[in-house]
Design a protein around this motif. Structure first.
Motif, PDB file in Angstrom:
ATOM      1  N   ALA A   1       9.116  -8.423  -0.866  1.00  0.00           N
ATOM      2  CA  ALA A   1       9.343  -7.564   0.131  1.00  0.00           C
ATOM      3  C   ALA A   1       9.058  -5.902  -0.192  1.00  0.00           C
ATOM      4  CB  ALA A   1      10.974  -7.639   0.697  1.00  0.00           C
ATOM      5  N   ASP A   2       8.268  -5.002   0.605  1.00  0.00           N
ATOM      6  CA  ASP A   2       7.858  -3.880   0.290  1.00  0.00           C
ATOM      7  C   ASP A   2       9.260  -2.914   0.653  1.00  0.00           C
ATOM      8  OD1 ASP A   2       5.092  -4.552  -0.240  1.00  0.00           O
ATOM      9  OD2 ASP A   2       4.797  -4.540   2.102  1.00  0.00           O
ATOM     10  N   PRO A   3       9.272  -1.669   0.096  1.00  0.00           N
ATOM     11  CA  PRO A   3       8.167  -1.271  -0.834  1.00  0.00           C
ATOM     12  C   PRO A   3       8.494  -1.944  -2.376  1.00  0.00           C
ATOM     13  CG  PRO A   3       9.954   0.254  -0.605  1.00  0.00           C
ATOM     14  CD  PRO A   3      10.421  -0.721   0.178  1.00  0.00           C
ATOM     15  N   LEU A   4       7.148  -2.326  -2.963  1.00  0.00           N
ATOM     16  CA  LEU A   4       7.415  -2.507  -4.395  1.00  0.00           C
ATOM     17  C   LEU A   4       6.756  -1.537  -5.184  1.00  0.00           C
ATOM     18  CD1 LEU A   4       5.204  -6.042  -3.962  1.00  0.00           C
ATOM     19  CD2 LEU A   4       7.669  -5.765  -4.017  1.00  0.00           C
ATOM     20  N   ILE A   5       7.564  -1.180  -6.307  1.00  0.00           N
ATOM     21  CA  ILE A   5       7.645  -0.120  -7.337  1.00  0.00           C
ATOM     22  C   ILE A   5       7.453  -0.772  -8.529  1.00  0.00           C
ATOM     23  CG2 ILE A   5       8.587   1.883  -8.171  1.00  0.00           C
ATOM     24  CD1 ILE A   5       8.088   2.138  -5.263  1.00  0.00           C
ATOM     25  N   VAL A   6       6.210  -0.445  -8.988  1.00  0.00           N
ATOM     26  CA  VAL A   6       5.860  -1.135 -10.435  1.00  0.00           C
ATOM     27  C   VAL A   6       5.738   0.234 -11.343  1.00  0.00           C
ATOM     28  CG1 VAL A   6       5.007  -3.346  -9.731  1.00  0.00           C
ATOM     29  CG2 VAL A   6       3.373  -1.462  -9.919  1.00  0.00           C
TER      30      VAL A   6
ATOM     31  N   GLY B   1       0.461   5.685   4.862  1.00  0.00           N
ATOM     32  CA  GLY B   1       0.157   4.262   4.829  1.00  0.00           C
ATOM     33  C   GLY B   1       0.670   3.370   3.709  1.00  0.00           C
ATOM     34  N   ALA B   2       0.857   3.931   2.538  1.00  0.00           N
ATOM     35  CA  ALA B   2       1.256   3.465   1.416  1.00  0.00           C
ATOM     36  C   ALA B   2       2.334   2.414   1.954  1.00  0.00           C
ATOM     37  CB  ALA B   2       1.373   4.213   0.368  1.00  0.00           C
ATOM     38  N   ASN B   3       2.564   1.317   1.055  1.00  0.00           N
ATOM     39  CA  ASN B   3       3.902   0.571   1.397  1.00  0.00           C
ATOM     40  C   ASN B   3       4.550   0.208   0.066  1.00  0.00           C
ATOM     41  OD1 ASN B   3       1.799  -1.408   0.272  1.00  0.00           O
ATOM     42  ND2 ASN B   3       1.489  -2.462   2.167  1.00  0.00           N
ATOM     43  N   GLY B   4       3.843   0.825  -1.049  1.00  0.00           N
ATOM     44  CA  GLY B   4       4.200   0.842  -2.517  1.00  0.00           C
ATOM     45  C   GLY B   4       3.781   1.797  -3.406  1.00  0.00           C
ATOM     46  N   ALA B   5       4.334   1.620  -4.899  1.00  0.00           N
ATOM     47  CA  ALA B   5       3.645   2.660  -5.795  1.00  0.00           C
ATOM     48  C   ALA B   5       3.656   2.198  -6.942  1.00  0.00           C
ATOM     49  CB  ALA B   5       4.560   3.821  -5.848  1.00  0.00           C
ATOM     50  N   CYS B   6       2.711   2.680  -7.932  1.00  0.00           N
ATOM     51  CA  CYS B   6       2.624   2.310  -9.247  1.00  0.00           C
ATOM     52  C   CYS B   6       2.384   3.589  -9.927  1.00  0.00           C
ATOM     53  CB  CYS B   6       1.379   1.365  -9.563  1.00  0.00           C
ATOM     54  SG  CYS B   6       0.978   1.114 -11.256  1.00  0.00           S
ATOM     55  N   MET B   7       3.410   3.997 -10.659  1.00  0.00           N
ATOM     56  CA  MET B   7       3.230   5.393 -11.392  1.00  0.00           C
ATOM     57  C   MET B   7       4.303   5.639 -12.531  1.00  0.00           C
ATOM     58  SD  MET B   7       5.514   5.819  -8.482  1.00  0.00           S
ATOM     59  CE  MET B   7       6.591   4.809  -9.439  1.00  0.00           C
ATOM     60  N   TRP B   8       4.154   6.329 -13.421  1.00  0.00           N
ATOM     61  CA  TRP B   8       4.964   6.430 -14.788  1.00  0.00           C
ATOM     62  C   TRP B   8       6.306   6.806 -14.303  1.00  0.00           C
ATOM     63  CZ3 TRP B   8       7.448  10.737 -15.693  1.00  0.00           C
ATOM     64  CH2 TRP B   8       6.768  11.940 -15.236  1.00  0.00           C
ATOM     65  N   LEU B   9       6.700   7.428 -13.371  1.00  0.00           N
ATOM     66  CA  LEU B   9       7.891   7.873 -13.089  1.00  0.00           C
ATOM     67  C   LEU B   9       8.860   6.653 -12.569  1.00  0.00           C
ATOM     68  CD1 LEU B   9       9.773  10.338 -12.811  1.00  0.00           C
ATOM     69  CD2 LEU B   9       8.995  10.352 -10.330  1.00  0.00           C
ATOM     70  N   GLY B  10       8.163   5.758 -12.336  1.00  0.00           N
ATOM     71  CA  GLY B  10       8.852   4.265 -12.215  1.00  0.00           C
ATOM     72  C   GLY B  10       9.740   3.825 -13.095  1.00  0.00           C
ATOM     73  N   ASN B  11       9.111   4.304 -14.306  1.00  0.00           N
ATOM     74  CA  ASN B  11      10.040   3.939 -15.634  1.00  0.00           C
ATOM     75  C   ASN B  11      11.341   4.707 -15.956  1.00  0.00           C
ATOM     76  OD1 ASN B  11       8.128   2.072 -17.061  1.00  0.00           O
ATOM     77  ND2 ASN B  11       6.868   4.204 -17.064  1.00  0.00           N
ATOM     78  N   ILE B  12      11.320   5.851 -15.574  1.00  0.00           N
ATOM     79  CA  ILE B  12      12.338   6.712 -15.665  1.00  0.00           C
ATOM     80  C   ILE B  12      13.357   6.631 -14.332  1.00  0.00           C
ATOM     81  CG2 ILE B  12      12.828   9.286 -15.788  1.00  0.00           C
ATOM     82  CD1 ILE B  12      10.283   9.544 -17.275  1.00  0.00           C
ATOM     83  N   ALA B  13      12.975   6.851 -13.124  1.00  0.00           N
ATOM     84  CA  ALA B  13      13.571   6.883 -12.139  1.00  0.00           C
ATOM     85  C   ALA B  13      13.202   5.685 -11.088  1.00  0.00           C
ATOM     86  CB  ALA B  13      13.496   8.112 -11.544  1.00  0.00           C
TER      87      ALA B  13
END
Length: 306
Positions: free
Chosen positions: A17-22, A211-223
């Motif tokens: 399920a979205d949003p997927l955060i990697v 229109g993005a339905n997720g994210a991939c970014m270094w901040l995902g490690n922290i928050a």
């Protein structure tokens, strides 16, 4: 991998399920400057208890240029063995060679990866990019996540070509570069049945509007909870609710990212993650800079407290 098992894996992944955060997972090193597999496993166990949807390995944030192929394979294997079943393992590949890309994809499949994240080659133009992905996507043993990460500001391919390669049956999704104007053009023709992930914590709300339905970014490690909250609000159209969250994410991105990998590792070290020192010859941040990062983390916690 057998076709039946690949199809089963695709069904499981596509059903998430979205949003997927990697997030691009930082690599822990020990006192002898070796990959610390035990520390990595303990860090993954901590991230398993967060809203993070998965781990992207062998990336710039993971110090990919300082890692051997054996290092990267070890990292994939450790994470694949430690993650919970509801989290993805995505192995990063960055080479313009079709043969080498497929060799690495096979290696990472054997190590337990669910997908491979493949960077668009930065030379050759549209024709070379189309040839590369036509062969790679057709022959990869794993689903592909395409990433447009140029490091130069010069697009690696046209928006139309990016949308075309992402239409391939074996492509799961796409990670943008930082140029929102360009990526907005990609979004115009992007296939609606694929994931479209924004690439930076400072761009989450703008990405959701685009229109993005997720994210991939270094901040995902922290928050990861903060990042997921912004994207979820954006998908729901609750942009006013997301604005204060985005301000916090932008503040963290501004303070920490100025120190690049060393800054991310400093923040994670403050939070209690293990092995968070850059690999030689990179240096940790100074004590004064570590204090600035600690203050930013404190302000972020305060802003999220009712």
């Amino acid at each position: 991998m057998a076709a039946s098992s690949l199809s089963s894996m695709r069904a499981d992944i596509d059903g998430l399920a979205d949003p997927l955060i990697v997030a691009p997972t930082p690599t822990p090193f020990d006192a002898e400057d070796r990959v610390d597999a035990d520390a990595l496993a303990r860090n993954i166990e901590r991230w398993n208890r967060t809203p993070l949807s998965g781990f992207v390995l062998g990336t710039a944030n993971g110090e990919e240029l300082s890692l051997s192929d054996d290092d990267k394979t070890l990292i994939v294997r450790v994470v694949a063995e430690t993650r919970t079943p509801d989290r993805m393992v995505i192995a990063g590949i960055d080479t313009p060679s079709t043969t080498y890309t497929l060799d690495l994809a096979a290696r990472y499949a054997d190590a337990g990866a669910d997908m491979v994240r493949i960077r668009i080659p930065r030379q050759g133009g549209d024709e070379a990019v189309l040839r590369y992905f036509s062969e790679v996507c057709s022959r990869s043993p794993l689903p592909v996540v395409v990433i447009h990460q140029t490091f130069t500001g010069i697009p690696a391919a046209s928006p139309e070509v990016i949308s075309q390669i992402c239409s391939h049956d074996n492509v799961f999704g796409y990670i943008t570069d930082h140029d929102i104007r360009f990526e907005g053009r990609v979004a115009l023709t992007f296939p609606r049945d694929k994931r479209f992930w924004i690439c930076n914590g400072g761009l989450l709300l703008a990405g959701a509007v685009m229109g993005a339905n997720g994210a991939c970014m270094w901040l995902g490690n922290i928050a990861p909870g903060l990042c997921r909250g912004i994207m979820a609000s954006g998908l729901d159209g609750s942009f006013m609710d997301a604005r204060p969250l985005q301000r916090t994410a932008t503040m963290l991105d501004t303070v920490i990212n100025r120190y690049e990998v060393a800054g991310v590792k400093c923040a994670l070290n403050i939070m209690g993650f293990e092995g968070m020192i850059p690999r030689s010859p990179l240096m940790p941040v100074s004590e004064d800079d570590a204090t600035r990062i600690a203050d930013a983390l404190r302000r972020a916690r305060q802003s999220s407290t009712p």
